[in-house]
Enzyme design. Structure first.
Site, short mmCIF file in Angstrom:
data_model
loop_
_atom_site.label_atom_id
_atom_site.label_comp_id
_atom_site.label_asym_id
_atom_site.label_seq_id
_atom_site.Cartn_x
_atom_site.Cartn_y
_atom_site.Cartn_z
N TRP A 181 7.24 8.09 7.63
CA TRP A 181 7.76 6.73 7.75
C TRP A 181 9.28 6.73 7.63
O TRP A 181 9.99 6.01 8.36
CB TRP A 181 7.17 5.82 6.66
CG TRP A 181 5.92 5.12 7.06
CD1 TRP A 181 4.67 5.34 6.57
CD2 TRP A 181 5.78 4.07 8.03
NE1 TRP A 181 3.77 4.50 7.18
CE2 TRP A 181 4.43 3.71 8.07
CE3 TRP A 181 6.69 3.41 8.86
CZ2 TRP A 181 3.94 2.71 8.91
CZ3 TRP A 181 6.21 2.42 9.70
CH2 TRP A 181 4.86 2.07 9.72
N TRP A 223 15.76 -19.98 7.67
CA TRP A 223 15.72 -19.62 6.26
C TRP A 223 16.33 -20.73 5.40
O TRP A 223 17.30 -21.37 5.78
CB TRP A 223 16.48 -18.32 6.03
CG TRP A 223 16.01 -17.17 6.86
CD1 TRP A 223 16.63 -16.62 7.94
CD2 TRP A 223 14.79 -16.42 6.68
NE1 TRP A 223 15.88 -15.56 8.45
CE2 TRP A 223 14.75 -15.43 7.69
CE3 TRP A 223 13.74 -16.49 5.77
CZ2 TRP A 223 13.70 -14.52 7.81
CZ3 TRP A 223 12.70 -15.58 5.88
CH2 TRP A 223 12.68 -14.61 6.89
N GLU A 248 4.47 9.15 3.96
CA GLU A 248 5.66 8.42 3.52
C GLU A 248 6.93 9.09 4.04
O GLU A 248 7.90 8.41 4.40
CB GLU A 248 5.69 8.32 1.99
CG GLU A 248 4.59 7.47 1.40
CD GLU A 248 4.62 6.04 1.92
OE1 GLU A 248 5.68 5.39 1.79
OE2 GLU A 248 3.61 5.57 2.46
N TRP A 285 12.38 -3.71 4.49
CA TRP A 285 12.59 -5.15 4.34
C TRP A 285 12.07 -5.90 5.57
O TRP A 285 11.43 -6.95 5.44
CB TRP A 285 14.06 -5.46 4.10
CG TRP A 285 14.39 -5.50 2.64
CD1 TRP A 285 14.88 -4.47 1.86
CD2 TRP A 285 14.20 -6.60 1.76
NE1 TRP A 285 15.01 -4.88 0.57
CE2 TRP A 285 14.60 -6.19 0.47
CE3 TRP A 285 13.74 -7.91 1.93
CZ2 TRP A 285 14.55 -7.04 -0.64
CZ3 TRP A 285 13.69 -8.75 0.83
CH2 TRP A 285 14.08 -8.31 -0.43
N ASN A 305 7.79 1.56 -6.02
CA ASN A 305 7.57 1.25 -4.60
C ASN A 305 6.67 0.03 -4.38
O ASN A 305 6.96 -0.81 -3.52
CB ASN A 305 6.96 2.46 -3.89
CG ASN A 305 7.92 3.64 -3.84
OD1 ASN A 305 9.12 3.47 -3.98
ND2 ASN A 305 7.38 4.83 -3.65
#
Length: 255
Positions: free
Chosen positions: A82, A110, A79, A186, A145
């Site tokens: 990342w 969208w 993590e 995201w 998370n």
């Protein structure tokens, strides 16, 4: 002629104000980190490190934490890697702040329904695990998370609302907000980023609840009216929303 010192603005002058939100102490809980890979996905356990905010503000060195993690838990170390990876992506590709890493995903039409977005923000979607996460965020400046992924997937896939709207809302609310990680995660969920989950992977809130909050303890903590007449019905049908998302993504990427 003697110059007067430049008056430094106070925290209040630049928009900061004290709140009741709890700031977690700087503590490396080695026993929890050793079990990180086993417990991290269960929000009721609150078994994450709570060190993200300290990494964000530099009150702990990522190098020091990585050295500790090497001897404690490989998943936790991953993590941290990342986090550094997303910083590298942002540095070399600053366009990701406002655009998809994979440019073809900027073609997605969208829906961006303002009323639906507000329901998501307020934690009133009628999907308990989503609502619990959003209420935790609004009240504490934190969100577990696993639940971050569920809520982000719901916004981008079930509601087809631009990932940038959700990213901006998290940026406004999260105490551990950091641009590279927030943006990278995201885009991962939305399917628009590097090494992203495929667009056809859509989190099912009900199955995620069964896997990670089967006794509904996390949901009951944050959604007090769940199970009563005051709790709203689901704002969208999962099967319909999933099929709509798949069709929309597939059509946009064919252009």
């Amino acid at each position: 002629m003697e110059k007067k010192p430049f008056p430094l603005p106070s925290l209040k002058d630049i928009g900061f104000k004290e709140s009741d939100i709890h700031f977690p102490p700087l503590e490396i809980d080695k026993s929890s980190i050793k079990k990180y890979d086993q417990l991290r996905d269960f929000p009721e356990l609150d078994a994450t490190s709570h060190l993200g905010i300290h990494l964000r503000f530099g009150t702990i060195s990522v190098r020091k934490l990585a050295q500790e993690a090497q001897n404690l838990n490989e998943t936790f170390l991953g993590e941290l890697i990342w986090r550094e990876f997303f910083m590298m992506i942002l540095y070399h590709n600053p366009k990701v702040v406002n655009h998809a890493f994979k440019s073809q995903y900027d073609r997605i039409p969208w829906r961006n329904d303002l009323e639906e977005f507000q329901k998501w923000c307020d934690g009133k979607t009628g999907f308990p695990i989503v609502d619990a996460g959003m209420r935790e965020l609004n009240q504490t400046g934190n969100m577990h998370n696993r639940v971050r992924m569920i809520t982000a997937s719901f916004l981008t896939k079930h509601l087809l609302i631009d990932w940038r709207w959700g990213e901006a809302y998290f940026a406004k609310k999260l105490l551990d907000y950091e641009l590279a990680s927030n943006n990278g995660n995201w885009q991962w969920v939305a399917g628009t980023g590097t090494d992203a989950q495929p667009y056809f992977r859509i989190f099912n809130p009900e199955s995620q609840t069964q896997k990670f909050d089967k006794d509904n303890k996390y949901i009951k903590k944050w959604v007090k009216e769940w199970g009563t007449d005051q709790y709203p019905p689901p704002m969208v049908n999962h099967k319909m929303a999933r099929e709509r998302a798949l069709k929309t993504y597939k059509s946009a990427l064919k252009q």
